[in-house]
Every structure is written in C-alpha cells, then in structure tokens.
Write a protein that holds these residues in place. Structure first.
Motif, PDB file in Angstrom:
ATOM      1  N   ALA A 176      -5.494  18.939 -11.598  1.00 56.91           N
ATOM      2  CA  ALA A 176      -4.571  18.804 -12.904  1.00 56.91           C
ATOM      3  C   ALA A 176      -5.235  17.519 -13.502  1.00 56.91           C
ATOM      4  O   ALA A 176      -5.319  17.497 -15.026  1.00 56.91           O
ATOM      5  N   VAL A 177      -5.426  16.548 -12.902  1.00 57.50           N
ATOM      6  CA  VAL A 177      -5.965  15.286 -13.666  1.00 57.50           C
ATOM      7  C   VAL A 177      -7.415  15.723 -14.236  1.00 57.50           C
ATOM      8  O   VAL A 177      -7.559  15.542 -15.685  1.00 57.50           O
ATOM      9  N   LYS A 178      -8.195  16.338 -13.520  1.00 61.44           N
ATOM     10  CA  LYS A 178      -9.580  16.800 -14.221  1.00 61.44           C
ATOM     11  C   LYS A 178      -9.498  17.504 -15.399  1.00 61.44           C
ATOM     12  O   LYS A 178     -10.127  17.503 -16.326  1.00 61.44           O
ATOM     13  N   THR A 179      -8.466  18.576 -15.325  1.00 60.66           N
ATOM     14  CA  THR A 179      -7.817  19.417 -16.240  1.00 60.66           C
ATOM     15  C   THR A 179      -7.610  18.848 -17.495  1.00 60.66           C
ATOM     16  O   THR A 179      -8.122  19.163 -18.701  1.00 60.66           O
ATOM     17  N   ILE A 188     -13.014  22.273 -22.516  1.00 64.90           N
ATOM     18  CA  ILE A 188     -12.749  23.321 -21.818  1.00 64.90           C
ATOM     19  C   ILE A 188     -12.751  24.621 -22.676  1.00 64.90           C
ATOM     20  O   ILE A 188     -11.904  24.305 -23.637  1.00 64.90           O
ATOM     21  N   THR A 189     -13.003  25.689 -22.471  1.00 71.97           N
ATOM     22  CA  THR A 189     -12.703  26.808 -23.201  1.00 71.97           C
ATOM     23  C   THR A 189     -11.933  27.729 -22.470  1.00 71.97           C
ATOM     24  O   THR A 189     -12.105  28.341 -21.331  1.00 71.97           O
ATOM     25  N   PRO A 190     -10.756  28.023 -22.648  1.00 70.81           N
ATOM     26  CA  PRO A 190      -9.720  28.636 -21.849  1.00 70.81           C
ATOM     27  C   PRO A 190     -10.306  30.264 -21.801  1.00 70.81           C
ATOM     28  O   PRO A 190     -10.759  30.753 -22.839  1.00 70.81           O
ATOM     29  N   ILE A 191      -9.906  30.754 -20.612  1.00 73.40           N
ATOM     30  CA  ILE A 191     -10.474  32.233 -20.059  1.00 73.40           C
ATOM     31  C   ILE A 191      -9.394  33.042 -19.953  1.00 73.40           C
ATOM     32  O   ILE A 191      -8.384  32.835 -18.833  1.00 73.40           O
ATOM     33  N   PRO A 192      -9.115  34.173 -20.758  1.00 76.90           N
ATOM     34  CA  PRO A 192      -8.093  35.243 -20.602  1.00 76.90           C
ATOM     35  C   PRO A 192      -8.092  35.672 -19.237  1.00 76.90           C
ATOM     36  O   PRO A 192      -9.228  35.907 -18.494  1.00 76.90           O
ATOM     37  N   GLN A 193      -6.877  36.014 -18.343  1.00 80.32           N
ATOM     38  CA  GLN A 193      -7.040  36.478 -17.190  1.00 80.32           C
ATOM     39  C   GLN A 193      -7.463  38.259 -17.358  1.00 80.32           C
ATOM     40  O   GLN A 193      -6.874  38.660 -18.420  1.00 80.32           O
TER      41      GLN A 193
END
Length: 311
Positions: A176-179, A188-193
């Motif tokens: 969580a902290v890293k994120t 970070i580029t969000p990746i769809p599931q």
C-alpha cells in the motif's frame, strides 16, 4: 501525503500501521460500527478503530457509507488519497471521485483471481501454490478496479488460513505504501483486469467445516488447513464434535470416515481416495492437543466411524 484510511478487521490494521509509520498524515480513519461482544453485550471497537484511538487519529463509523450524511462528512477531508483494506462496505462513485489520486484498495489475492470476501482461505482450500496482494483503483463493482501493483507469496506446504492471513496482512501494508507513493509520483499506469480470468469466492461459513469423508484425503487436508483457525474443520464421534487441526495424507484405503489404524501417536481415517493421519485435534469441551495425548484419555478403535452429525 494526506490519507483517509478505511478498514475494519486485523488484516486492515497492518496497512494502516504501515502508512502511519511511513510518515504519511492519516487525517481520518473510517471503520464499521462497534459491535456487541460476549454475554455482556458490551460494544467492542474494531481493530482498526483501536489502532486509530491509540494514535489519536479521528474515527468515523457510518452505518451506511452511501448515506448522504456520510458522503457530506467525508467531503470535509481534503485527502490526496483514500486507502481501503477490508472495510466491509462498497463505496459509491461520489466517494470514489473525491480524493486527488482516487481510492486505492488492498486486496488479498492476485487479481483478477479470487475476487470476493474470503480470498485468503480459499487459496489454501483450493491448493494454490502462490497467493499475494493486489492494489487497485477502486471501481463501482466488487474488486473489479484497474490494478496498480502486485506482490506474490509462495504458500508453504503446511500453510493455514491463519498463517497466510498474517503474511498477507504485513505484505499488504508494504504494498500500500509503495503504491500510493508511486501513484503520487505518476509512476504507475493502471492496468484493467481481464474479465475472462476473473473468479469469485464467497464467504466462509461454519458449516463448510463439516467434513465429507467421501472426498479425497488431499482435499480434506487442505480444508483443515484453510479453515484453521476459523471456523475449523470438524467431524463427530460418539455424539460430540471433534475439530481437526492438523493432518497428513497417507497412502492407505478403506471405507470413508472409518478409522483404519490406531497407534500410540495417532490414528488414520479412510477417505474417498487415500487416507488422513490425524495429528492434532480438539474434542468438544476440551483443549486442542496432539492426537497421541488425546488417545491417552479417549479410546478409539479401528473400525469406528466418524459421522457428519451428532446422531
């Protein structure tokens, strides 16, 4: 970074603790309402609330997070990010859109596998070799948001639901902290599931622990580990419940549910395929103990059969 944290049980405490110890400003903790406990019915604060009170963090406990008064209350807190871990309520879009960086959820599985309420226990029960945590930007559905980061943990041969819970709780805090820090830096580029790979798991219930001895020994052994420490796997003997805490698969056969061997260290029960040597157990009203100790005070003989009810 200003953080509003939402969580309720022990699993969530490790994430809150990690964010707090990383030096981020937790401006509000949101948790489920206190619940009565024991015969006295005295209200018991949630584990997350207890941590917040110990560290002088304001706490808000809405009955319904979707209610208008809850939404308006949260508007007062100009947070950079909301971090959610096992909160227990689904957030509406109006709340998801509040923080600058969005709402980040810590989920105890490698999404899109094991969406739902009990991914940790099911990973053990289903015999997974690996589990882990996934952080995601929350969407309006159940665990279906775009993924941010993942961390993987290999399950030990004797992994229980409890031991994996503890490992993932600590790991989830670090992730969580890293994120949130990487998200704040725009790294970070969000990746769809992949919806075609999504699997859903339901709640764990007490009756799931009632052992069906016609199933293969390997499945029953995983059930015993997955339901340890709660709600536990169990069977019945002489009208009493017998909880099974530890067992080993052995290459023997017989009528399912029947004791086929007894020695000073324990006993073996036949299953639908192969058998289980019972290593640790707990008779109703007694303490948890090794099978050898149990047999010194309780007589079991080969041929005796375990059943799935008291009758």
């Amino acid at each position: 970074m200003k953080v509003v944290f939402m969580g309720t049980p022990d699993f969530a405490v490790e994430t809150l603790k990690a964010i707090y110890e990383a030096g981020h400003e937790v401006i509000l903790v949101v948790s489920q309402p206190d619940k009565p406990k024991g015969r006295s019915g005295k209200l018991q604060p949630t584990p997350v609330k207890e941590f917040a009170m110990e560290h002088d963090i304001p706490v808000y406990q809405p009955v319904k997070i979707r209610a208008e008064e809850s939404v308006e209350y949260l508007r007062k807190y100009e947070a950079d990010v909301f971090v959610v871990a096992a909160f227990g309520q689904i957030l509406p879009k109006v709340i998801l859109d509040m923080p600058r960086l969005g709402c980040v959820n810590v989920h105890g599985s490698l999404l899109p596998k094991y969406r739902g309420a009990a991914p940790i226990q099911w990973a053990v029960i289903n015999g997974e070799k690996f589990s882990g945590n996934t952080t995601m930007l929350m969407g309006p559905g159940l665990d279906d948001g775009d993924m941010l980061l993942k961390s993987e943990i290999e399950l030990a041969a004797d992994e229980t639901g409890g031991s994996l819970f503890d490992k993932l709780a600590i790991d989830g805090g670090k992730l969580a902290v890293k994120t949130i820090e990487a998200l704040d830096r725009g790294e970070i580029t969000p990746i769809p599931q992949d919806e075609s790979q999504a699997t859903h798991v339901g709640m764990i219930s007490k009756d799931m622990g009632n052992i069906d001895w016609t199933k293969p020994a390997v499945e029953i052994e995983r059930l015993i580990r997955g339901l340890n420490p709660w709600p536990s796997a169990f069977t019945f003997v002489d009208g009493k419940q017998l909880k099974l805490w530890k067992a080993t698969v052995v290459e023997k056969s017989g009528e399912p549910g029947t004791i086929i061997d007894v020695n000073k260290n324990g006993f073996i029960v036949a299953c639908g395929d192969e058998a289980l040597e019972i290593n640790e157990l707990q008779l109703e009203g007694k303490k948890r103990m090794a099978s050898g100790d149990f047999l010194r005070g309780y007589s079991l003989e080969a041929g005796k059969r375990f059943v799935n009810g008291r009758d």
